[in-house]
Motif scaffolding. Sequence first.
Motif, PDB file in Angstrom:
ATOM      1  N   ARG A 198      79.244 -15.898  41.227  1.00 47.11           N
ATOM      2  CA  ARG A 198      78.895 -15.266  42.501  1.00 47.11           C
ATOM      3  C   ARG A 198      79.073 -16.219  43.687  1.00 47.11           C
ATOM      4  O   ARG A 198      78.618 -15.930  44.793  1.00 47.11           O
ATOM      5  CB  ARG A 198      77.443 -14.768  42.485  1.00 47.11           C
ATOM      6  CG  ARG A 198      77.166 -13.640  41.507  1.00 47.11           C
ATOM      7  CD  ARG A 198      75.884 -12.895  41.853  1.00 47.11           C
ATOM      8  NE  ARG A 198      74.747 -13.775  42.027  1.00 47.11           N
ATOM      9  CZ  ARG A 198      73.945 -14.171  41.050  1.00 47.11           C
ATOM     10  NH1 ARG A 198      74.168 -13.766  39.816  1.00 47.11           N
ATOM     11  NH2 ARG A 198      72.919 -14.971  41.286  1.00 47.11           N
ATOM     12  N   CYS A 199      79.745 -17.315  43.492  1.00 47.04           N
ATOM     13  CA  CYS A 199      79.879 -18.335  44.543  1.00 47.04           C
ATOM     14  C   CYS A 199      80.766 -17.862  45.700  1.00 47.04           C
ATOM     15  O   CYS A 199      81.721 -17.105  45.504  1.00 47.04           O
ATOM     16  CB  CYS A 199      80.464 -19.607  43.933  1.00 47.04           C
ATOM     17  SG  CYS A 199      80.810 -20.901  45.122  1.00 47.04           S
ATOM     18  N   GLY A 200      80.447 -18.339  46.902  1.00 42.23           N
ATOM     19  CA  GLY A 200      81.252 -18.013  48.072  1.00 42.23           C
ATOM     20  C   GLY A 200      82.672 -18.538  47.979  1.00 42.23           C
ATOM     21  O   GLY A 200      83.607 -17.950  48.538  1.00 42.23           O
ATOM     22  N   THR A 201      82.876 -19.647  47.269  1.00 40.53           N
ATOM     23  CA  THR A 201      84.228 -20.173  47.053  1.00 40.53           C
ATOM     24  C   THR A 201      85.073 -19.153  46.299  1.00 40.53           C
ATOM     25  O   THR A 201      86.222 -18.890  46.656  1.00 40.53           O
ATOM     26  CB  THR A 201      84.185 -21.490  46.249  1.00 40.53           C
ATOM     27  OG1 THR A 201      83.354 -22.436  46.926  1.00 40.53           O
ATOM     28  CG2 THR A 201      85.576 -22.077  46.087  1.00 40.53           C
ATOM     29  N   SER A 202      84.485 -18.561  45.256  1.00 41.16           N
ATOM     30  CA  SER A 202      85.187 -17.527  44.495  1.00 41.16           C
ATOM     31  C   SER A 202      85.475 -16.323  45.381  1.00 41.16           C
ATOM     32  O   SER A 202      86.551 -15.720  45.306  1.00 41.16           O
ATOM     33  CB  SER A 202      84.341 -17.094  43.292  1.00 41.16           C
ATOM     34  OG  SER A 202      84.215 -18.145  42.361  1.00 41.16           O
ATOM     35  N   LEU A 225      80.406  -7.227  40.841  1.00 42.83           N
ATOM     36  CA  LEU A 225      80.700  -6.841  39.466  1.00 42.83           C
ATOM     37  C   LEU A 225      80.787  -8.076  38.576  1.00 42.83           C
ATOM     38  O   LEU A 225      80.216  -8.104  37.474  1.00 42.83           O
ATOM     39  CB  LEU A 225      82.024  -6.066  39.424  1.00 42.83           C
ATOM     40  CG  LEU A 225      82.580  -5.732  38.028  1.00 42.83           C
ATOM     41  CD1 LEU A 225      81.649  -4.770  37.301  1.00 42.83           C
ATOM     42  CD2 LEU A 225      83.981  -5.147  38.123  1.00 42.83           C
ATOM     43  N   ALA A 226      81.470  -9.113  39.058  1.00 44.29           N
ATOM     44  CA  ALA A 226      81.633 -10.340  38.265  1.00 44.29           C
ATOM     45  C   ALA A 226      80.290 -11.001  37.991  1.00 44.29           C
ATOM     46  O   ALA A 226      80.064 -11.553  36.910  1.00 44.29           O
ATOM     47  CB  ALA A 226      82.557 -11.313  39.002  1.00 44.29           C
ATOM     48  N   GLY A 227      79.374 -10.935  38.967  1.00 44.16           N
ATOM     49  CA  GLY A 227      78.080 -11.590  38.825  1.00 44.16           C
ATOM     50  C   GLY A 227      77.181 -10.957  37.782  1.00 44.16           C
ATOM     51  O   GLY A 227      76.297 -11.635  37.238  1.00 44.16           O
TER      52      GLY A 227
END
Length: 340
Positions: free
Chosen positions: A206-210, A255-257
């Motif tokens: 859930r990172c902002g970089t991602s 969704l990924a998180g």
Amino acid sequence: MKSSGIGGQAVIEGVMMKNGREYAVAVRKPDGEIEIKKDCYEGITSKCALFRVPFVRGIFNFIESLSLGMGILNYSASFYEEEEKELSEEEQARQKKKEDFIMSVTMAFSLALAVGIFMLLPTWIAGFLRGFLSPQGTENYLAVAALEGVIRIAIFIAYVAGISLMKDIRRVFMYHGAEHKSINCIEHGLPLTVENVRKSSKEHKRCGTSFLLIVIVISTVVVMFVHTDTIWLRMLSRILLLPVITGLSYEFLKLAGRSDSPIVDLLSRPGLWLQGLTTREPADDMIEVAIASVEAVFDWREYLRENFPGVEIPADGEKPIDGKAPERKIPADGANADES
């Protein structure tokens, strides 16, 4: 793995953690004490149901994150500014108004600069090179769009790699690692202690970089369906499509998180790799700051009881940290004082 729902941000000598509308900022002051500020952020999404609709909410959540993030960065920086003379209430109000104005202008300028560098510049470069992809005069839109995406990714990675060489940014990236490791610790069923956080992963889906990498990838796919021959129309289309791209990217990140699907994990992998540049292994005193921030807004003991039955949990009120580290001075260049 069930998502805890908490997210965060690294700041100057500290970590912010957010759980719903509540957030807490923990900052390690120059004297070694951990200062914790807890507050509630009532953004625009709480005022209108339309702003919480899927694919719409991502746009407004992004704006809220920028606004809150800049305010928190200013707050954390205030602990390391030179001592100012005491001001009257009227002078403090004027100062606050001035700071708010400067922050708004800074945020607008930063957004414009980011759009120019990461969205418009790759479009212009790809447009300049498109003649080499279509030597016989037949426009190859897919090839030009793919080239634009490659250029955009290359610029983004070069930018992140470049700022990671700065000593003060590296220290922020260490706090970024502490933030991720703390969240990963509890989301993998471990009590929130320095030892457990230390052995947890510093990458998180859930990172902002991602999120930023997802924006770049999705923008590449979306622009493949937009065909214009004029360069300024292509640039305008990139700006007009930003809300669509942001909304799609936000939904994928959510969704990924919360998903353990092998397909989603595979699609998330490039973002996790990129976090190798934006996170660093933190020192124990940085981990303590991240733990203090989590505990201010999130009952991790209750979370573990509900989602990981049988895990041995420290008794309520039992602190894994003492809230104070040995006094040390932060070097003027921002380097870690403990580094050799």
